[in-house]
Write an enzyme that holds these catalytic residues in place. Structure first.
Site, mmCIF file in Angstrom:
data_model
loop_
_atom_site.group_PDB
_atom_site.id
_atom_site.type_symbol
_atom_site.label_atom_id
_atom_site.label_comp_id
_atom_site.label_asym_id
_atom_site.label_seq_id
_atom_site.Cartn_x
_atom_site.Cartn_y
_atom_site.Cartn_z
ATOM 1 N N CYS A 130 0.832 -1.208 0.000
ATOM 2 C CA CYS A 130 0.000 0.000 0.000
ATOM 3 C C CYS A 130 0.868 1.260 0.000
ATOM 4 C CB CYS A 130 -0.948 -0.023 1.195
ATOM 5 S SG CYS A 130 -0.146 -0.475 2.716
ATOM 6 N N LYS A 165 3.744 -8.965 2.452
ATOM 7 C CA LYS A 165 2.986 -9.082 1.199
ATOM 8 C C LYS A 165 3.439 -7.979 0.246
ATOM 9 C CE LYS A 165 -1.622 -9.741 -0.648
ATOM 10 N NZ LYS A 165 -3.042 -9.854 -0.333
#
Ligand code: FMN
Length: 313
Positions: A130, A165
């Site tokens: 993100c 991730k």
């Protein structure tokens, strides 16, 4: 005797199938329609320090071959998660991995510190795909130095299992994988969604309010397989393969290119019972091929070619 048990370093799973973050709510939502014990574990919706509303609608668009979303990490925030959700999911017979997504490093530390004080969390998935607000919105994992620093800062406050991730939205994922390993991650989760866009040709309008979003589902499987193979050749920690899985054959392919477990995401929307079907398909396959453990398959791709980014022309 064939077994579905797999190990991701210090984390033992009763099935190689996990539910991907954002596609399984906080665990409670699916418990009425499918038994969570069919999963080796599930990754919660990404959690942030406070409640996030996410992006304006429309934030989900079905395309011809996959799903596009711009949910924007809408979530209830860590305090509500600890108080209202965690006590209700800890009795599930599966591993609970909490996904953490924040805008700056200090927030990751804050969320993990709060979760360290409670029981029932088996590990963390750091969603570092993100945007990092401090660095002008670039994803943390697009910068190896930030990746290593972030993982090591969380490592310093937790002994729990940690997976990083990573975003596939880079030319090569190798340095991000190595940076996460260097920072102390126990595993890597590859991949998050791919940047994409959908347009309505009649109205000439974008189908998502944010114009672009994250592309997922079967069409991203080839990208994910390439990233897992690249990661497998770059690090010694286990890799969790994610992207477009809908069948047990897909799972086997991910193992062959280097995965030690997988996550299923978009497919759960149309078939919440998929994990049980995948387990059965894998067990039948293992019996017929005389495979005791799926770990025998990890990284067994038959090739003499070294990994290279981009196709040879
Ligand atoms: C609607 C939706 C919401 C998602 N939300 C998150 C999220 O909160 N955190 C995260 O790390 N990944 C999120 N993802 C990405 C998935 O976890 C997964 O990496 C991606 O969808 C690829 O897997 P799939 O092709 O099996 O769906 C989301 C995906 C979808 C489709």
């Amino acid at each position: 005797m064939s077994t579905l048990n797999v190990s991701l370093g210090s984390l033992q799973l009763s099935s190689p199938i996990m539910a991907a973050s954002g596609c399984y709510g906080y665990g409670l939502e699916y418990a009425d329609v499918a038994n969570p014990s069919h999963l080796g574990g599930f990754i919660t919706k990404s959690i942030s320090p406070e409640r996030w509303k996410g992006n304006p609608p429309p934030r989900l668009a079905e395309t011809e071959f996959g799903l596009l979303n711009s949910i924007g990490l809408a979530n209830m925030g860590v305090d509500a998660f600890i108080q209202d959700v965690l006590p209700r999911i800890t009795n599930f017979d599966t591993k609970v991995i909490v996904s953490v997504a924040c805008k700056v490093m200090e927030e990751y530390e804050l969320v993990v510190r709060k979760l360290e004080e409670v029981e029932g969390v088996d590990g963390y998935e750091l969603n570092i795909s993100c945007p990092n607000v401090k660095e002008g919105g670039m994803a943390f994992s697009q910068n190896p130095k930030l990746t290593e620093e972030l993982v090591s800062r969380v490592r310093a406050i937790s002994n729990r299992w940690i997976t990083a991730k990573l975003t596939p939205n880079t030319a090569s994922i190798k340095s991000a994988c190595q940076a996460a390993e260097q920072g102390g991650a126990n595993a890597l989760s590859l991949i998050n969604t791919i940047v994409g866009m959908a347009v309505d040709y009649k109205s000439r309008r974008p189908k998502l309010a944010t114009l672009t979003g994250g592309y997922s589902g079967p069409p991203i499987k080839p990208v994910a397989l390439a990233r897992v193979w690249e990661g497998y050749n770059a690090v010694d920690i286990p890799i969790v393969g994610i992207g477009g899985i809908v069948s047990w054959q897909d799972v086997v392919e991910f193992f062959i290119v280097g995965a030690s477990a997988v996550q299923v995401g978009s497919a759960l929307y149309t078939n919440p019972g998929l994990p049980a079907e995948l387990n059965q398909g894998l067990l039948d396959y293992m019996k017929s091929e005389r495979i005791d453990s799926l770990s025998e398959l990890t990284g067994t791709l038959k090739t003499d070619q070294p990994f290279q980014v981009g196709a040879p022309v």
